[in-house]
Design a protein around this motif. Structure first.
Motif, PDB file in Angstrom:
ATOM      1  N   SER A  63      -4.947  74.480 105.377  1.00 42.56           N
ATOM      2  CA  SER A  63      -4.312  75.759 105.070  1.00 42.56           C
ATOM      3  C   SER A  63      -3.885  75.767 103.610  1.00 42.56           C
ATOM      4  N   ILE A  64      -3.942  76.951 103.007  1.00 48.04           N
ATOM      5  CA  ILE A  64      -3.473  77.132 101.634  1.00 48.04           C
ATOM      6  C   ILE A  64      -2.562  78.356 101.581  1.00 48.04           C
ATOM      7  N   GLN A  65      -1.700  78.373 100.588  1.00 48.82           N
ATOM      8  CA  GLN A  65      -0.766  79.480 100.413  1.00 48.82           C
ATOM      9  C   GLN A  65      -0.528  79.706  98.936  1.00 48.82           C
ATOM     10  N   ILE A  66      -0.498  80.978  98.532  1.00 49.14           N
ATOM     11  CA  ILE A  66      -0.170  81.344  97.152  1.00 49.14           C
ATOM     12  C   ILE A  66       1.314  81.647  97.079  1.00 49.14           C
ATOM     13  N   VAL A  67       1.986  81.007  96.131  1.00 49.00           N
ATOM     14  CA  VAL A  67       3.437  81.122  95.994  1.00 49.00           C
ATOM     15  C   VAL A  67       3.768  81.564  94.575  1.00 49.00           C
ATOM     16  N   SER A  68       4.767  82.419  94.448  1.00 50.91           N
ATOM     17  CA  SER A  68       5.197  82.877  93.131  1.00 50.91           C
ATOM     18  C   SER A  68       5.891  81.757  92.368  1.00 50.91           C
ATOM     19  N   VAL A  69       5.754  81.793  91.049  1.00 52.59           N
ATOM     20  CA  VAL A  69       6.459  80.820  90.219  1.00 52.59           C
ATOM     21  C   VAL A  69       7.946  81.169  90.129  1.00 52.59           C
ATOM     22  N   GLU A  70       8.290  82.403  90.474  1.00 49.24           N
ATOM     23  CA  GLU A  70       9.685  82.844  90.466  1.00 49.24           C
ATOM     24  C   GLU A  70      10.296  82.627  91.847  1.00 49.24           C
ATOM     25  N   PRO A  71      11.417  81.937  91.939  1.00 54.81           N
ATOM     26  CA  PRO A  71      12.044  81.720  93.243  1.00 54.81           C
ATOM     27  C   PRO A  71      12.280  83.047  93.966  1.00 54.81           C
ATOM     28  N   GLY A  72      11.786  83.156  95.175  1.00 51.29           N
ATOM     29  CA  GLY A  72      11.957  84.374  95.949  1.00 51.29           C
ATOM     30  C   GLY A  72      10.999  85.487  95.590  1.00 51.29           C
ATOM     31  N   GLY A  73      10.139  85.274  94.604  1.00 47.66           N
ATOM     32  CA  GLY A  73       9.200  86.305  94.184  1.00 47.66           C
ATOM     33  C   GLY A  73       7.942  86.306  95.037  1.00 47.66           C
ATOM     34  N   THR A  74       7.123  87.313  94.834  1.00 45.82           N
ATOM     35  CA  THR A  74       5.841  87.407  95.534  1.00 45.82           C
ATOM     36  C   THR A  74       4.728  87.643  94.506  1.00 45.82           C
ATOM     37  N   VAL A  75       3.511  87.372  94.916  1.00 45.06           N
ATOM     38  CA  VAL A  75       2.340  87.543  94.053  1.00 45.06           C
ATOM     39  C   VAL A  75       1.501  88.688  94.600  1.00 45.06           C
ATOM     40  N   ASP A  76       1.206  89.666  93.740  1.00 43.70           N
ATOM     41  CA  ASP A  76       0.341  90.775  94.147  1.00 43.70           C
ATOM     42  C   ASP A  76      -1.102  90.342  93.926  1.00 43.70           C
ATOM     43  N   THR A  77      -1.720  89.811  94.965  1.00 40.62           N
ATOM     44  CA  THR A  77      -3.078  89.282  94.832  1.00 40.62           C
ATOM     45  C   THR A  77      -4.129  90.377  94.725  1.00 40.62           C
ATOM     46  N   SER A  78      -3.726  91.641  94.847  1.00 42.62           N
ATOM     47  CA  SER A  78      -4.680  92.748  94.718  1.00 42.62           C
ATOM     48  C   SER A  78      -4.842  93.193  93.276  1.00 42.62           C
ATOM     49  N   ALA A  79      -3.957  92.765  92.391  1.00 43.80           N
ATOM     50  CA  ALA A  79      -3.959  93.287  91.017  1.00 43.80           C
ATOM     51  C   ALA A  79      -3.533  92.210  90.031  1.00 43.80           C
ATOM     52  N   LEU A  80      -4.260  91.120  89.995  1.00 41.59           N
ATOM     53  CA  LEU A  80      -3.956  90.047  89.059  1.00 41.59           C
ATOM     54  C   LEU A  80      -4.530  90.370  87.675  1.00 41.59           C
ATOM     55  N   ALA A  81      -3.875  89.854  86.654  1.00 35.81           N
ATOM     56  CA  ALA A  81      -4.314  90.072  85.278  1.00 35.81           C
ATOM     57  C   ALA A  81      -4.336  88.743  84.545  1.00 35.81           C
ATOM     58  N   PHE A  86       0.570  81.487  89.191  1.00 37.07           N
ATOM     59  CA  PHE A  86       1.063  81.288  90.546  1.00 37.07           C
ATOM     60  C   PHE A  86       0.800  79.849  90.965  1.00 37.07           C
ATOM     61  N   VAL A  87       1.457  79.460  92.039  1.00 38.79           N
ATOM     62  CA  VAL A  87       1.347  78.105  92.562  1.00 38.79           C
ATOM     63  C   VAL A  87       0.561  78.155  93.864  1.00 38.79           C
ATOM     64  N   VAL A  88      -0.299  77.176  94.074  1.00 39.63           N
ATOM     65  CA  VAL A  88      -1.064  77.061  95.318  1.00 39.63           C
ATOM     66  C   VAL A  88      -0.621  75.789  96.029  1.00 39.63           C
ATOM     67  N   SER A  89      -0.191  75.934  97.267  1.00 39.77           N
ATOM     68  CA  SER A  89       0.141  74.766  98.072  1.00 39.77           C
ATOM     69  C   SER A  89      -0.855  74.666  99.208  1.00 39.77           C
ATOM     70  N   GLY A  90      -1.245  73.453  99.536  1.00 37.18           N
ATOM     71  CA  GLY A  90      -2.221  73.240 100.596  1.00 37.18           C
ATOM     72  C   GLY A  90      -1.863  72.036 101.438  1.00 37.18           C
ATOM     73  N   THR A  91      -2.359  72.017 102.654  1.00 37.80           N
ATOM     74  CA  THR A  91      -2.127  70.876 103.532  1.00 37.80           C
ATOM     75  C   THR A  91      -3.299  70.725 104.492  1.00 37.80           C
ATOM     76  N   GLY A  92      -3.461  69.515 105.018  1.00 41.16           N
ATOM     77  CA  GLY A  92      -4.542  69.244 105.955  1.00 41.16           C
ATOM     78  C   GLY A  92      -5.832  68.791 105.311  1.00 41.16           C
ATOM     79  N   TYR A  93      -5.845  68.623 103.998  1.00 45.73           N
ATOM     80  CA  TYR A  93      -7.074  68.262 103.291  1.00 45.73           C
ATOM     81  C   TYR A  93      -7.354  66.760 103.408  1.00 45.73           C
ATOM     82  N   ASP A  94      -8.625  66.426 103.232  1.00 48.22           N
ATOM     83  CA  ASP A  94      -9.056  65.036 103.342  1.00 48.22           C
ATOM     84  C   ASP A  94      -8.803  64.331 102.011  1.00 48.22           C
ATOM     85  N   PRO A  95      -7.823  63.429 101.943  1.00 46.85           N
ATOM     86  CA  PRO A  95      -7.498  62.786 100.673  1.00 46.85           C
ATOM     87  C   PRO A  95      -8.569  61.811 100.198  1.00 46.85           C
TER      88      PRO A  95
END
Length: 211
Positions: A63-81, A86-95
């Motif tokens: 699983s992966i998740q896009i997280v805002s760099v601002e605490p409590g913020g959100t990322v509008d993935t429909s209108a990036l410039a 942004f930060v991407v966190s992931g888990t379950g990957y094969d190390p």
């Protein structure tokens, strides 16, 4: 003088053994890797989700998740410039396998490698980065192998859970290889060059762009 001359062949032999051992550690896993299949990710229910998950043919749930760099913020993935971060966190990957985290064109078939990717693959030149330094880049390279970490790869946060953190900065949304304003693109994880033809770790979150 004779003693010194006798030592040189042994020194050279030891150095050559170390060199070839290092090459073997890097090359052999690439040559012997057997693709594990596909990630089996389904099309997302939401148009612009912030997370995605899939259970691959290898049985691992990623699983992966896009997280805002601002605490409590959100990322509008429909209108990036360009310049957005942004930060991407992931888990379950094969190390045991490294991954690239990047913005890439969505392929027409899941058996195809995602790409081209904006900004290309991560730089693989040897770099010196102070521990704890956060560097935002168009793409991140996650690989736990000590040899690849010498060439700029970040390590997994936790090997047991296959958890990682990546720091993305949106590059120009069009280059000579792809225009993400014209073709569908997404934030992708995919196996790095050590298993480039293995699609089992391809997980994505669709993205839209305004500039």
């Amino acid at each position: 003088m004779t003693t010194r001359r006798r030592r040189w062949p042994w020194v050279v032999a030891i150095l050559l053994a170390l060199v070839f051992t290092g090459i073997g550690i890097v090359i052999v896993p690439i040559l012997t890797h057997v693709p594990q299949g596909e990630s089996n990710q389904q099309a997302p229910d939401e148009e612009w989700p912030l997370e995605a998950s899939a259970t691959g043919d290898d049985g691992r749930e990623r699983s992966i998740q896009i997280v805002s760099v601002e605490p409590g913020g959100t990322v509008d993935t429909s209108a990036l410039a360009p310049g957005d971060r942004f930060v991407v966190s992931g888990t379950g990957y094969d190390p045991a396998r490294g991954i690239y985290v990047a913005i890439c064109a969505i392929p027409t078939e899941p058996t195809q490698k995602p790409g081209p990717c904006l900004g290309g693959v991560p730089d693989q030149e040897a770099v010196e980065v102070e521990d704890g330094t956060i560097q935002f880049a168009p793409s991140n390279w996650i690989n736990d192998d000590w040899a690849w970490r010498l060439f700029g790869a970040r390590s997994f946060d936790d090997r047991d859970s296959g958890t990682f953190t990546a720091y993305l900065e949106v590059p120009p949304t069009a280059d000579e290889n792809v225009d993400c304003r014209e073709v569908a693109c997404a934030l992708y994880t995919r196996n790095d060059h050590t298993a480039a033809n293995d699609r089992v770790q391809d997980v994505y979150i669709p993205l839209g762009f305004v500039g």
